[in-house]
Scaffold this active site. Structure first.
Site, PDB file in Angstrom:
ATOM      1  N   LYS A  48       0.829  -1.209   0.000  1.00  0.00           N
ATOM      2  CA  LYS A  48       0.000   0.000   0.000  1.00  0.00           C
ATOM      3  C   LYS A  48       0.866   1.264   0.000  1.00  0.00           C
ATOM      4  O   LYS A  48       2.057   1.220   0.344  1.00  0.00           O
ATOM      5  CB  LYS A  48      -0.919  -0.021   1.228  1.00  0.00           C
ATOM      6  CG  LYS A  48      -1.955  -1.161   1.206  1.00  0.00           C
ATOM      7  CD  LYS A  48      -2.863  -1.079   2.439  1.00  0.00           C
ATOM      8  CE  LYS A  48      -3.903  -2.187   2.430  1.00  0.00           C
ATOM      9  NZ  LYS A  48      -4.801  -2.092   3.617  1.00  0.00           N
ATOM     10  N   TYR A  94     -12.441  -1.535  -3.434  1.00  0.00           N
ATOM     11  CA  TYR A  94     -12.938  -1.756  -2.070  1.00  0.00           C
ATOM     12  C   TYR A  94     -14.466  -1.609  -1.991  1.00  0.00           C
ATOM     13  O   TYR A  94     -14.996  -1.277  -0.931  1.00  0.00           O
ATOM     14  CB  TYR A  94     -12.256  -0.793  -1.105  1.00  0.00           C
ATOM     15  CG  TYR A  94     -10.886  -1.249  -0.616  1.00  0.00           C
ATOM     16  CD1 TYR A  94     -10.742  -2.453   0.103  1.00  0.00           C
ATOM     17  CD2 TYR A  94      -9.744  -0.497  -0.831  1.00  0.00           C
ATOM     18  CE1 TYR A  94      -9.500  -2.874   0.568  1.00  0.00           C
ATOM     19  CE2 TYR A  94      -8.488  -0.912  -0.361  1.00  0.00           C
ATOM     20  CZ  TYR A  94      -8.383  -2.098   0.341  1.00  0.00           C
ATOM     21  OH  TYR A  94      -7.154  -2.520   0.815  1.00  0.00           O
ATOM     22  N   PHE A 135     -15.193   3.921   7.396  1.00  0.00           N
ATOM     23  CA  PHE A 135     -13.835   4.301   6.976  1.00  0.00           C
ATOM     24  C   PHE A 135     -13.655   4.296   5.456  1.00  0.00           C
ATOM     25  O   PHE A 135     -12.549   4.484   4.958  1.00  0.00           O
ATOM     26  CB  PHE A 135     -12.791   3.395   7.641  1.00  0.00           C
ATOM     27  CG  PHE A 135     -12.982   1.914   7.383  1.00  0.00           C
ATOM     28  CD1 PHE A 135     -12.527   1.320   6.217  1.00  0.00           C
ATOM     29  CD2 PHE A 135     -13.611   1.114   8.332  1.00  0.00           C
ATOM     30  CE1 PHE A 135     -12.696  -0.033   5.977  1.00  0.00           C
ATOM     31  CE2 PHE A 135     -13.783  -0.258   8.105  1.00  0.00           C
ATOM     32  CZ  PHE A 135     -13.321  -0.823   6.918  1.00  0.00           C
ATOM     33  N   ARG A 177      -2.343 -14.109   3.837  1.00  0.00           N
ATOM     34  CA  ARG A 177      -2.978 -13.422   4.973  1.00  0.00           C
ATOM     35  C   ARG A 177      -2.243 -13.735   6.275  1.00  0.00           C
ATOM     36  O   ARG A 177      -2.097 -12.868   7.138  1.00  0.00           O
ATOM     37  CB  ARG A 177      -4.472 -13.751   5.046  1.00  0.00           C
ATOM     38  CG  ARG A 177      -5.231 -13.075   3.884  1.00  0.00           C
ATOM     39  CD  ARG A 177      -6.727 -13.224   3.972  1.00  0.00           C
ATOM     40  NE  ARG A 177      -7.323 -12.479   5.057  1.00  0.00           N
ATOM     41  CZ  ARG A 177      -7.734 -11.199   4.984  1.00  0.00           C
ATOM     42  NH1 ARG A 177      -7.596 -10.515   3.859  1.00  0.00           N
ATOM     43  NH2 ARG A 177      -8.295 -10.624   6.016  1.00  0.00           N
ATOM     44  N   THR A 179      -5.540  -7.359  10.508  1.00  0.00           N
ATOM     45  CA  THR A 179      -5.737  -6.006   9.959  1.00  0.00           C
ATOM     46  C   THR A 179      -5.110  -4.928  10.842  1.00  0.00           C
ATOM     47  O   THR A 179      -4.435  -4.015  10.343  1.00  0.00           O
ATOM     48  CB  THR A 179      -7.255  -5.723   9.834  1.00  0.00           C
ATOM     49  OG1 THR A 179      -7.871  -6.818   9.157  1.00  0.00           O
ATOM     50  CG2 THR A 179      -7.517  -4.438   9.069  1.00  0.00           C
ATOM     51  N   ARG A 228       2.404  -6.863   9.215  1.00  0.00           N
ATOM     52  CA  ARG A 228       1.659  -5.774   9.841  1.00  0.00           C
ATOM     53  C   ARG A 228       2.141  -5.512  11.270  1.00  0.00           C
ATOM     54  O   ARG A 228       2.226  -4.361  11.693  1.00  0.00           O
ATOM     55  CB  ARG A 228       0.166  -6.064   9.787  1.00  0.00           C
ATOM     56  CG  ARG A 228      -0.395  -5.842   8.363  1.00  0.00           C
ATOM     57  CD  ARG A 228      -1.750  -6.456   8.196  1.00  0.00           C
ATOM     58  NE  ARG A 228      -2.451  -5.956   7.008  1.00  0.00           N
ATOM     59  CZ  ARG A 228      -3.607  -6.436   6.601  1.00  0.00           C
ATOM     60  NH1 ARG A 228      -4.196  -7.414   7.259  1.00  0.00           N
ATOM     61  NH2 ARG A 228      -4.191  -5.952   5.518  1.00  0.00           N
ATOM     62  N   ASN A 230      -1.598  -0.125   7.217  1.00  0.00           N
ATOM     63  CA  ASN A 230      -1.137  -1.456   7.631  1.00  0.00           C
ATOM     64  C   ASN A 230      -0.326  -2.170   6.546  1.00  0.00           C
ATOM     65  O   ASN A 230      -0.210  -3.391   6.534  1.00  0.00           O
ATOM     66  CB  ASN A 230      -2.330  -2.294   8.107  1.00  0.00           C
ATOM     67  CG  ASN A 230      -3.396  -2.453   7.036  1.00  0.00           C
ATOM     68  OD1 ASN A 230      -3.233  -2.004   5.911  1.00  0.00           O
ATOM     69  ND2 ASN A 230      -4.483  -3.105   7.390  1.00  0.00           N
ATOM     70  N   HIS A 275      -2.174  -5.405   1.424  1.00  0.00           N
ATOM     71  CA  HIS A 275      -3.509  -5.966   1.199  1.00  0.00           C
ATOM     72  C   HIS A 275      -3.352  -7.414   0.767  1.00  0.00           C
ATOM     73  O   HIS A 275      -2.383  -7.771   0.090  1.00  0.00           O
ATOM     74  CB  HIS A 275      -4.228  -5.193   0.070  1.00  0.00           C
ATOM     75  CG  HIS A 275      -5.400  -5.946  -0.466  1.00  0.00           C
ATOM     76  ND1 HIS A 275      -6.636  -5.926   0.134  1.00  0.00           N
ATOM     77  CD2 HIS A 275      -5.504  -6.813  -1.515  1.00  0.00           C
ATOM     78  CE1 HIS A 275      -7.449  -6.733  -0.533  1.00  0.00           C
ATOM     79  NE2 HIS A 275      -6.784  -7.273  -1.544  1.00  0.00           N
ATOM     80  N   GLU A 300     -10.112  -9.511  -7.863  1.00  0.00           N
ATOM     81  CA  GLU A 300      -9.050  -8.518  -7.624  1.00  0.00           C
ATOM     82  C   GLU A 300      -7.893  -8.668  -8.624  1.00  0.00           C
ATOM     83  O   GLU A 300      -7.314  -7.674  -9.064  1.00  0.00           O
ATOM     84  CB  GLU A 300      -8.542  -8.643  -6.183  1.00  0.00           C
ATOM     85  CG  GLU A 300      -9.608  -8.185  -5.180  1.00  0.00           C
ATOM     86  CD  GLU A 300      -9.195  -8.379  -3.726  1.00  0.00           C
ATOM     87  OE1 GLU A 300      -8.094  -8.923  -3.469  1.00  0.00           O
ATOM     88  OE2 GLU A 300      -9.976  -7.976  -2.848  1.00  0.00           O
TER      89      GLU A 300
HETATM   90  P1  ATP Z   1      -7.148  -5.779   3.183  1.00  0.00           P
HETATM   91  O1  ATP Z   1      -8.503  -5.984   2.539  1.00  0.00           O
HETATM   92  O2  ATP Z   1      -6.546  -4.412   2.852  1.00  0.00           O
HETATM   93  O3  ATP Z   1      -6.221  -6.907   2.921  1.00  0.00           O
HETATM   94  P2  ATP Z   1      -8.170  -6.773   5.644  1.00  0.00           P
HETATM   95  O4  ATP Z   1      -8.878  -7.779   4.807  1.00  0.00           O
HETATM   96  O5  ATP Z   1      -7.280  -7.259   6.737  1.00  0.00           O
HETATM   97  O6  ATP Z   1      -7.325  -5.775   4.756  1.00  0.00           O
HETATM   98  P3  ATP Z   1     -10.609  -5.245   5.697  1.00  0.00           P
HETATM   99  O7  ATP Z   1     -11.628  -5.400   6.763  1.00  0.00           O
HETATM  100  O8  ATP Z   1     -10.867  -5.830   4.351  1.00  0.00           O
HETATM  101  O9  ATP Z   1      -9.210  -5.765   6.286  1.00  0.00           O
HETATM  102  O10 ATP Z   1     -10.328  -3.688   5.561  1.00  0.00           O
HETATM  103  C1  ATP Z   1      -9.732  -3.164   4.386  1.00  0.00           C
HETATM  104  C2  ATP Z   1      -8.752  -2.085   4.790  1.00  0.00           C
HETATM  105  O11 ATP Z   1      -9.477  -0.981   5.325  1.00  0.00           O
HETATM  106  C3  ATP Z   1      -7.778  -2.459   5.917  1.00  0.00           C
HETATM  107  O12 ATP Z   1      -6.655  -3.178   5.480  1.00  0.00           O
HETATM  108  C4  ATP Z   1      -7.392  -1.092   6.431  1.00  0.00           C
HETATM  109  O13 ATP Z   1      -6.412  -0.442   5.591  1.00  0.00           O
HETATM  110  C5  ATP Z   1      -8.706  -0.344   6.334  1.00  0.00           C
HETATM  111  N1  ATP Z   1      -9.455  -0.416   7.591  1.00  0.00           N
HETATM  112  C6  ATP Z   1     -10.064  -1.504   8.129  1.00  0.00           C
HETATM  113  N2  ATP Z   1     -10.669  -1.212   9.287  1.00  0.00           N
HETATM  114  C7  ATP Z   1     -10.451   0.121   9.486  1.00  0.00           C
HETATM  115  C8  ATP Z   1     -10.826   1.046  10.503  1.00  0.00           C
HETATM  116  N3  ATP Z   1     -11.548   0.659  11.549  1.00  0.00           N
HETATM  117  N4  ATP Z   1     -10.396   2.319  10.391  1.00  0.00           N
HETATM  118  C9  ATP Z   1      -9.667   2.731   9.322  1.00  0.00           C
HETATM  119  N5  ATP Z   1      -9.294   1.906   8.317  1.00  0.00           N
HETATM  120  C10 ATP Z   1      -9.669   0.621   8.398  1.00  0.00           C
HETATM  121 MG    MG Z   2     -10.028  -7.249   3.107  1.00  0.00          MG
END
Ligand code: ATP
Ligand code: MG
Length: 139
Positions: free
Chosen positions: A11, A51, A59, A87, A93, A104, A114, A117, A128
């Protein structure tokens, strides 16, 4: 275990902090094959499309602005069990809750910043990967 492909993104926070090489070396150490890789500054619209599953989350605006601020590195990884394995390599996350030794935990700055992705299921990986790469880039 099946050979799978998953979409990884380094990212903009991690690229901006000069962590691309460190994260690629962790990808190498975890024995993924890199099938395709490119740098890309996402437009806001591309980040919103990517997304889209999160569009109702509080968010969403912040996340899609962050993802379109500067360049990211978009990568297709292949290995046995690649989706879960990537993962696991990334960790949870929220860096504060991620297991020790994960990207992370060791490199992430916040739940939003973080570093990486990873696709979360076979269907999302297919969507994706197709979002960023054409068939001829995936041979
Ligand atoms: P990713 O999809 O990026 O791999 P993830 O699957 O672990 O991450 P998701 O729940 O899909 O987590 O959230 C997508 C992204 O949105 C997170 O990686 C993070 O950058 C952001 N995000 C998630 N939760 C929050 C939050 N509470 N506040 C701000 N940003 C958030
Ligand atoms: Mg995700």
């Amino acid at each position: 275990m099946a050979i799978e492909r998953t979409l990884a993104i380094i990212k903009p926070d991690a690229v901006g902090r000069g962590l691309t090489g460190e994260i690629l070396s962790r990808i190498h150490a975890a024995k993924f094959h890199i099938i395709a890789i490119k740098t890309r500054r996402l437009t806001k619209k591309e980040a919103e499309g990517f997304y889209a599953v999160h569009r109702e989350r509080p968010f969403f605006q912040e996340l899609t602005e962050f993802m379109s601020t500067s360049k990211a590195v978009v990568i297709v990884l292949e290995s046995e069990n690649a989706i879960a394995k990537w993962r696991d390599t990334m960790g949870a996350t929220d860096p504060a809750k991620a297991a020790s030794g994960t990207i992370r935990k060791e490199l992430g700055a916040s739940i939003q910043h973080n570093c990486t992705h990873g696709s979360d299921a076979a269907e999302t990986a297919a969507f994706e990967i197709g979002y960023f790469f054409s068939g001829s880039e995936l041979i």
